[in-house]
Enzyme design. Structure first.
Site, PDB file in Angstrom:
ATOM      1  N   GLY A   8       0.778  -1.653   0.346  1.00  0.00           N
ATOM      2  CA  GLY A   8      -0.444   0.112   0.351  1.00  0.00           C
ATOM      3  C   GLY A   8       1.086   0.914  -0.298  1.00  0.00           C
ATOM      4  CG  ASN A   9      -0.793   4.935  -1.938  1.00  0.00           C
ATOM      5  OD1 ASN A   9      -0.143   4.705  -2.837  1.00  0.00           O
ATOM      6  ND2 ASN A   9      -1.849   4.085  -2.261  1.00  0.00           N
ATOM      7  CG  ASN A  11       2.417   0.666   6.861  1.00  0.00           C
ATOM      8  OD1 ASN A  11       3.570   1.142   7.128  1.00  0.00           O
ATOM      9  ND2 ASN A  11       1.203   1.514   7.852  1.00  0.00           N
ATOM     10  CB  VAL A  13       0.767  -6.180   5.327  1.00  0.00           C
ATOM     11  CG1 VAL A  13       0.615  -6.966   6.077  1.00  0.00           C
ATOM     12  CG2 VAL A  13       0.081  -4.766   5.965  1.00  0.00           C
ATOM     13  CB  ALA A 109      -4.464  -4.536  -6.456  1.00  0.00           C
ATOM     14  CG  ASP A 110      -6.219  -1.399  -2.425  1.00  0.00           C
ATOM     15  OD1 ASP A 110      -6.378  -1.477  -3.471  1.00  0.00           O
ATOM     16  OD2 ASP A 110      -6.247  -0.264  -1.706  1.00  0.00           O
ATOM     17  NE  ARG A 111     -11.552   1.456  -4.427  1.00  0.00           N
ATOM     18  CZ  ARG A 111     -12.115   2.727  -4.708  1.00  0.00           C
ATOM     19  NH1 ARG A 111     -11.021   3.471  -5.470  1.00  0.00           N
ATOM     20  NH2 ARG A 111     -13.281   2.463  -4.349  1.00  0.00           N
ATOM     21  CG  ASP A 130      -9.236  -1.045   2.610  1.00  0.00           C
ATOM     22  OD1 ASP A 130      -8.283  -0.957   3.905  1.00  0.00           O
ATOM     23  OD2 ASP A 130      -8.689  -1.322   1.699  1.00  0.00           O
ATOM     24  CB  THR A 133      -3.082   6.139   1.964  1.00  0.00           C
ATOM     25  OG1 THR A 133      -1.945   5.062   1.890  1.00  0.00           O
ATOM     26  CG2 THR A 133      -1.736   7.480   2.038  1.00  0.00           C
TER      27      THR A 133
END
EC number: 2.7.1.33
Length: 260
Positions: A8-9, A11, A13, A109-111, A130, A133
């Protein structure tokens, strides 16, 4: 064992997933200058704390919204784990769900991963909130298709903007207020009320509008690091799934491994 990486922008994981269960997870600040060698040293030590070696990892999948970080993560997979990383949304890891928006290539991608994982666990229409950021609200149809959503500034971005623009305001940590009062008697308390209850009002208002537009029953899931913090003082969430993106990465990998 699968190493699932959610870049992510703010962090990145890293999670070890064993037969669908998350065995360990670690978080590091996103820095596009960090090399594969640096990632390897850090991960090797963490694996040892879990009683594991790098040989326990036999697959790597990456979901990223930070293109400049992707190359070094791919090098990490190849050089130190001896596998070719799958990149969520690309090549053989192309999205198995329809992205029913005007610009599908721009969907993070996270979405898409959250949509996949949410649909797999909760039937019917779904809203995923979610806290990253940015704070995103995503609508997933009953068929599993990603329908679109909303992007709002993340809570820490809002705090940073407030502090940076007002010279006399102190930096505060976001936390659950000790009570429901919205009358602050100190500067710090007033800031916490404005940020915390302001976000609760925004969430409740936007989700109400989304529900009205969709019609019928809609399940609301909270995810991301701050979901639990807000779940304590609002009933807007039907469920909180802190690891939804990692679950989506594992689901995508399992579908590829099964040849689906």
């Amino acid at each position: 064992m699968l190493l699932a990486i959610d870049a992510g922008n703010t962090n990145i994981v890293f999670a070890l997933v064993d037969s669908g269960a998350i065995r360990a997870r670690w978080r590091i600040a996103t820095d596009v200058r960090r090399t594969a060698d640096e990632y390897s040293v850090w991960l090797h030590q963490l694996l040892q704390l879990e009683g594991l070696s790098k040989d326990a990892v036999d697959a790597v999948i990456i979901g990223t919204v930070v293109p400049r970080a992707t190359h070094n993560l791919e090098v990490l997979a190849g050089k130190y784990f001896g596998v070719k990383a799958l990149i969520a949304g690309q090549g053989e890891a192309a999205w198995p769900i329809p992205l029913e928006v005007d610009e599908p290539q721009s969907v993070g991608a996270d979405r898409a991963l959250n949509a996949m994982a949410g649909h797999a666990k909760y039937p019917g229409d779904l809203i995923v909130v979610d806290f990253g950021t940015a704070t995103t609200f995503d609508l997933v149809g009953s068929s599993g298709a990603y329908k679109g959503g909303i992007i709002a500034p993340g809570i820490n971005l809002s705090i940073d903007a407030l502090v940076n623009a007002a010279a006399k305001l102190p930096r505060i940590a976001i936390e659950t207020p000790e009570d429901d009062s919205v009358i602050g008697r100190t500067t710090e308390r007033q800031m916490l009320i404005g940020i915390y209850w302001g976000y609760v009002a925004m969430m409740e208002g936007l989700i109400a509008r989304l529900r009205k537009e969709v019609g019928g029953k809609v399940t609301v899931i909270g995810t991301g690091g701050l979901a639990d913090l807000f779940d304590k003082r609002t009933e807007v969430f039907d469920a909180v799934e802190p690891d939804l993106t990692i679950q989506g990465l594992n689901l995508l990998y399992e579908q590829i491994a099964a040849g689906e």
